[in-house]
Design an enzyme around this catalytic site. Structure first.
Site, short mmCIF file in Angstrom:
data_model
loop_
_atom_site.label_atom_id
_atom_site.label_comp_id
_atom_site.label_asym_id
_atom_site.label_seq_id
_atom_site.Cartn_x
_atom_site.Cartn_y
_atom_site.Cartn_z
N ASP A 15 0.87 -1.16 0.00
CA ASP A 15 0.00 0.00 0.00
C ASP A 15 0.92 1.23 0.00
O ASP A 15 2.12 1.10 0.30
CB ASP A 15 -0.90 -0.02 1.24
CG ASP A 15 -1.74 1.24 1.36
OD1 ASP A 15 -2.45 1.57 0.40
OD2 ASP A 15 -1.67 1.90 2.42
N ASP A 17 -0.14 5.20 0.84
CA ASP A 17 -0.39 6.17 1.92
C ASP A 17 -0.30 5.48 3.27
O ASP A 17 -1.04 4.54 3.56
CB ASP A 17 -1.78 6.80 1.76
CG ASP A 17 -1.86 7.77 0.59
OD1 ASP A 17 -1.09 8.74 0.58
OD2 ASP A 17 -2.68 7.54 -0.32
#
Length: 334
Positions: A15, A17
């Protein structure tokens, strides 16, 4: 085979952020972690629910931060949403876009026609995060959905991590329309759906991928749904209290303070840790209560306590029996 956690996998799907960066600032150690994986020829991919950037823009942003990335390694919910719409709709169909220019560009590149008003008679509304989304475009989207347009959300993350703390995410904007329309979107494309992860694995021809994320409700839940192992890092949204209270569908295989956990033995990150004492900590369980004593690495304490809370001890049943334990539980707001 390398003896550390990452050495057991042929693809690591990050991922972004809260894992690699916060908005536009790299998280300490992220560039070094990715560089180490590339040095040992482990495939890398990036899967993000943030629909405000296209894959090429994300790759450029990462590369500029010292995290080398190619556009083909980046999977975004914007691209996935546009691809889904292109499969469902005739070429050239008008689609009302709620979000950033990146989502509009993805819709156009998928062979559809992005529009901005209900009066354009869109057959679908696609909604993704955009920092400038406001009342006017949400109004047009509401009118279009009421008129029969299919409503597709790129993702429903309630917040976005930032150096200033959590900020409203696309899920908060979707909630505005959900309240106005008294219904849910017809389709949510991104995580926790498994599609971004399974696509990344397919593209890399990976047989044993690892998902790395900071959110239990999207990254980890999506990995569980895809049947993949996962590592939760505590650099973004989900914290220790969230992990202790996690539902079975949102429980990671491993937990670490940050990405450096990839290069330590897997046994040092496996969760829960089923033991009475480890790493300077001790847990004593009595029915629905558990007492933490001693001192040491906070992640070890967290793994020990997960063994209790995941088997029935409520958060309110955790007590401290040492100064270090009291300080730690206080920091976790327990």
């Amino acid at each position: 085979m390398t003896a550390d956690l990452a050495g057991g996998y042929d693809l690591v799907v990050f991922d972004l952020d809260g894992v690699v960066y916060l908005i536009d600032k790299p998280i300490a150690g992220a560039a070094e972690a990715v560089g180490q994986l590339r040095g040992r020829k482990t495939a890398v991919a990036y899967a993000t629910n943030n629909a405000s950037r296209r894959a090429a823009d994300v790759a450029a942003l990462l590369t500029g931060m010292g995290v080398p990335a190619a556009p083909a390694e980046v999977l975004t919910s914007a691209g996935a949403a546009a691809a889904v719409l292109a499969e469902k709709l005739p070429a050239g169909s008008p689609v009302l876009v709620v979000g950033a220019d990146a989502l509009r560009d993805e819709v156009r590149e998928a062979g559809l026609t992005p529009v901005g008003e209900a009066g354009d008679e869109p057959v679908a509304v696609v909604q993704g995060y955009g920092p400038d989304v406001g009342w006017r475009v949400l109004t047009e989207a509401s009118l279009a959905v009421r008129a029969g347009a299919m409503w597709v959300a790129t993702n429903t993350d309630r917040t976005l991590p930032s150096p200033r703390g959590p900020l409203p995410g696309n899920g908060s904007l979707v909630a505005v329309l959900r309240t106005a329309l008294d219904r849910d979107p017809d389709l949510v494309v991104g995580k926790p759906g498994p599609a971004l992860f399974t696509t990344a694995a397919s593209q890399a021809h990976a047989e044993h991928p690892l998902v790395v994320g900071d959110r239990l409700d999207t990254d980890i839940r999506g990995a569980v749904a895809a049947g993949l192992d996962s590592l939760l890092v505590l650099t973004g949204v989900s914290g220790p209290a969230d992990l202790l209270a996690a539902d079975e569908s949102e429980r990671p295989t491993f937990v670490a303070a940050d990405l450096s956990g990839l290069f330590r033995p897997a046994a040092e990150a496996a969760v829960p840790l089923k033991a009475e004492d480890a790493g300077g900590w001790r847990v004593d369980r009595d029915g629905d209560t558990v007492t933490l004593a001693g001192a040491g690495d906070p992640v070890v304490a967290l793994r020990l306590l997960c063994a209790a809370t995941w088997s029935g001890v409520p958060l309110s049943g955790i007590t401290a029996a040492s100064d270090a334990a009291r300080e730690l539980l206080g920091a976790w707001k327990l």
